[in-house]
Design a protein around this motif. Structure first.
Motif, PDB file in Angstrom:
ATOM      1  N   GLN A 200      28.870  24.667  37.295  1.00 34.99           N
ATOM      2  CA  GLN A 200      27.733  25.080  38.228  1.00 34.99           C
ATOM      3  C   GLN A 200      28.811  24.966  39.585  1.00 34.99           C
ATOM      4  OE1 GLN A 200      24.594  22.095  38.774  1.00 34.99           O
ATOM      5  NE2 GLN A 200      24.997  21.912  36.433  1.00 34.99           N
ATOM      6  N   LEU A 201      30.167  24.679  39.238  1.00 32.32           N
ATOM      7  CA  LEU A 201      31.135  24.928  40.806  1.00 32.32           C
ATOM      8  C   LEU A 201      31.745  26.086  40.269  1.00 32.32           C
ATOM      9  CD1 LEU A 201      32.310  21.087  40.709  1.00 32.32           C
ATOM     10  CD2 LEU A 201      30.119  22.232  41.814  1.00 32.32           C
ATOM     11  N   ASP A 202      31.580  26.883  39.282  1.00 30.72           N
ATOM     12  CA  ASP A 202      32.438  28.077  38.918  1.00 30.72           C
ATOM     13  C   ASP A 202      33.783  27.472  38.519  1.00 30.72           C
ATOM     14  OD1 ASP A 202      30.486  30.016  39.436  1.00 30.72           O
ATOM     15  OD2 ASP A 202      30.997  30.113  41.618  1.00 30.72           O
ATOM     16  N   VAL A 203      33.954  26.455  37.679  1.00 30.53           N
ATOM     17  CA  VAL A 203      35.139  26.044  37.444  1.00 30.53           C
ATOM     18  C   VAL A 203      35.016  25.781  35.405  1.00 30.53           C
ATOM     19  CG1 VAL A 203      36.887  24.068  37.237  1.00 30.53           C
ATOM     20  CG2 VAL A 203      35.625  24.721  39.427  1.00 30.53           C
ATOM     21  N   ALA A 204      35.839  26.337  35.012  1.00 29.39           N
ATOM     22  CA  ALA A 204      36.053  26.219  33.348  1.00 29.39           C
ATOM     23  C   ALA A 204      36.836  24.585  33.106  1.00 29.39           C
ATOM     24  CB  ALA A 204      36.525  27.168  32.815  1.00 29.39           C
ATOM     25  N   GLY A 205      36.381  23.996  32.293  1.00 24.50           N
ATOM     26  CA  GLY A 205      37.178  22.807  31.876  1.00 24.50           C
ATOM     27  C   GLY A 205      38.714  23.066  31.610  1.00 24.50           C
ATOM     28  N   GLU A 206      38.951  24.354  31.162  1.00 26.07           N
ATOM     29  CA  GLU A 206      40.266  24.751  30.835  1.00 26.07           C
ATOM     30  C   GLU A 206      41.053  24.826  32.255  1.00 26.07           C
ATOM     31  OE1 GLU A 206      38.117  25.658  27.330  1.00 26.07           O
ATOM     32  OE2 GLU A 206      37.623  26.049  29.451  1.00 26.07           O
ATOM     33  N   ASP A 207      40.198  25.051  33.309  1.00 26.68           N
ATOM     34  CA  ASP A 207      41.002  25.138  34.580  1.00 26.68           C
ATOM     35  C   ASP A 207      41.368  23.889  35.144  1.00 26.68           C
ATOM     36  OD1 ASP A 207      40.430  27.887  34.315  1.00 26.68           O
ATOM     37  OD2 ASP A 207      38.365  27.649  35.788  1.00 26.68           O
ATOM     38  N   LEU A 208      41.117  22.713  34.619  1.00 22.94           N
ATOM     39  CA  LEU A 208      41.371  21.402  35.259  1.00 22.94           C
ATOM     40  C   LEU A 208      42.956  21.223  35.035  1.00 22.94           C
ATOM     41  CD1 LEU A 208      38.506  19.332  34.178  1.00 22.94           C
ATOM     42  CD2 LEU A 208      38.992  20.058  36.437  1.00 22.94           C
ATOM     43  N   ASP A 209      43.629  20.584  35.933  1.00 24.23           N
ATOM     44  CA  ASP A 209      44.891  20.174  35.561  1.00 24.23           C
ATOM     45  C   ASP A 209      45.435  18.831  34.646  1.00 24.23           C
ATOM     46  OD1 ASP A 209      46.702  22.288  37.090  1.00 24.23           O
ATOM     47  OD2 ASP A 209      45.065  21.936  38.440  1.00 24.23           O
ATOM     48  N   ALA A 210      44.285  17.759  35.013  1.00 24.61           N
ATOM     49  CA  ALA A 210      44.436  16.499  34.253  1.00 24.61           C
ATOM     50  C   ALA A 210      43.302  15.672  34.538  1.00 24.61           C
ATOM     51  CB  ALA A 210      45.751  15.803  35.006  1.00 24.61           C
ATOM     52  N   ILE A 211      43.095  14.635  33.760  1.00 29.11           N
ATOM     53  CA  ILE A 211      42.126  13.970  33.676  1.00 29.11           C
ATOM     54  C   ILE A 211      42.669  12.582  34.043  1.00 29.11           C
ATOM     55  CG2 ILE A 211      40.087  12.615  32.516  1.00 29.11           C
ATOM     56  CD1 ILE A 211      40.128  14.859  30.585  1.00 29.11           C
ATOM     57  N   LEU A 212      41.938  11.755  35.028  1.00 28.19           N
ATOM     58  CA  LEU A 212      42.374  10.268  35.488  1.00 28.19           C
ATOM     59  C   LEU A 212      41.482   9.547  35.059  1.00 28.19           C
ATOM     60  CD1 LEU A 212      43.316  11.028  39.151  1.00 28.19           C
ATOM     61  CD2 LEU A 212      44.853  11.222  37.212  1.00 28.19           C
ATOM     62  N   VAL A 213      41.872   8.574  34.283  1.00 25.95           N
ATOM     63  CA  VAL A 213      40.831   7.367  33.992  1.00 25.95           C
ATOM     64  C   VAL A 213      40.779   6.238  34.805  1.00 25.95           C
ATOM     65  CG1 VAL A 213      40.284   6.291  31.790  1.00 25.95           C
ATOM     66  CG2 VAL A 213      41.521   8.193  31.728  1.00 25.95           C
ATOM     67  N   SER A 214      39.777   5.646  35.337  1.00 25.23           N
ATOM     68  CA  SER A 214      39.675   4.460  35.980  1.00 25.23           C
ATOM     69  C   SER A 214      39.787   3.120  35.183  1.00 25.23           C
ATOM     70  CB  SER A 214      38.626   4.465  36.942  1.00 25.23           C
ATOM     71  OG  SER A 214      37.378   4.655  36.310  1.00 25.23           O
TER      72      SER A 214
END
Length: 256
Positions: free
Chosen positions: A41-55
């Protein structure tokens, strides 16, 4: 800069932050499929992310962590105690552990972890700084310590917890022990406590505030906004955009 709450509430949390050419997902509390759907919905693919941060390790923040990381080939940055509390996480090919209070780089962004008080193995907030400014994230904390207030100063965008209205929680259907847990120093910030935290963080560069982790049982959008507006209305230092997170839908984005 672009900041958006993909989901916010007791059934799942995920935050998207894009700044200085770097795209981050903070927490993965929905299924990997649903997170990818909301990113689209933001025109972003999951593969476009650089990392996941976990709280922290609670399911509403990491339910989809393993599937999301594997599906999209993403690095995961996590505290070792949080990792140990997730024995069923599965294989993560690119795993990076951080110490509480540590600072590290992802792309063009400097990430500082902020210790929070919450009833999980280990909970952190994040201060994310780049050329376009600073984003501060602090949810799932029972009390805003002096350290939290210091680390969140000077942010262009804040994501702060306004979990419950005190009276709705007191008179609501939860059992007493759960009410006590939520109200404790290792529980969740109330609307009043979240507004008080915001009051200490006001400055003329604050442009947006996301109200996050609202309880569907013990809070309403109007209650949370009213508490924050009582703090902002009497002052003229800043007039940030107020955006309330939702459980079932992507929030409005802050774009600048």
């Amino acid at each position: 800069m672009r900041v958006c709450l993909l989901a916010s509430g007791s059934k799942g949390n995920a935050i998207f932050v894009e700044s200085s050419g770097t795209r981050l997902l903070i927490d993965a509390g929905l299924s990997g499929r649903e997170i990818c759907s909301r990113l689209q919905q933001l025109d972003v693919a999951g593969e476009d992310l650089d990392a996941i941060l976990v709280s922290h390790d609670h399911g509403d923040h990491c339910r989809g962590l393993g599937p999301m990381a594997r599906r999209c080939g993403l690095p995961v940055h996590i505290h070792p105690e949080t990792l140990a509390a997730l024995p069923k996480l599965g294989r993560i090919d690119h795993l990076h552990e951080f110490d509480s209070g540590a600072t590290f780089l992802i792309g063009e962004l400097q990430i500082e972890t902020i210790p929070l008080t919450h009833d999980a193995a280990h909970t952190v907030g994040f201060r994310i700084h780049g050329a376009e400014g600073t984003v501060g994230v602090a949810t799932d904390l029972g009390i805003a310590t002096r350290l939290v207030r210091e680390r969140l100063k000077g942010c262009r965008v804040l994501v702060v917890e306004t979990n419950h209205d005190e009276e709705l929680l007191r008179d609501g259907p939860y059992p007493w022990h759960l009410k006590q847990r939520i109200r404790s120093n290792h529980g969740h910030l109330s609307n009043t406590a979240g507004a008080e935290l915001l009051d200490t963080l006001r400055w003329d560069g604050l442009e947006a505030v996301f109200l996050a982790h609202l309880s569907e049982t013990n809070n309403t959008r109007d209650h949370a906004l009213a508490a924050v507006e009582r703090v902002l209305r009497p002052q003229n230092l800043c007039q940030p955009q107020l955006i309330v997170g939702q459980q079932a839908a992507v929030s409005c984005c802050f774009v600048a």
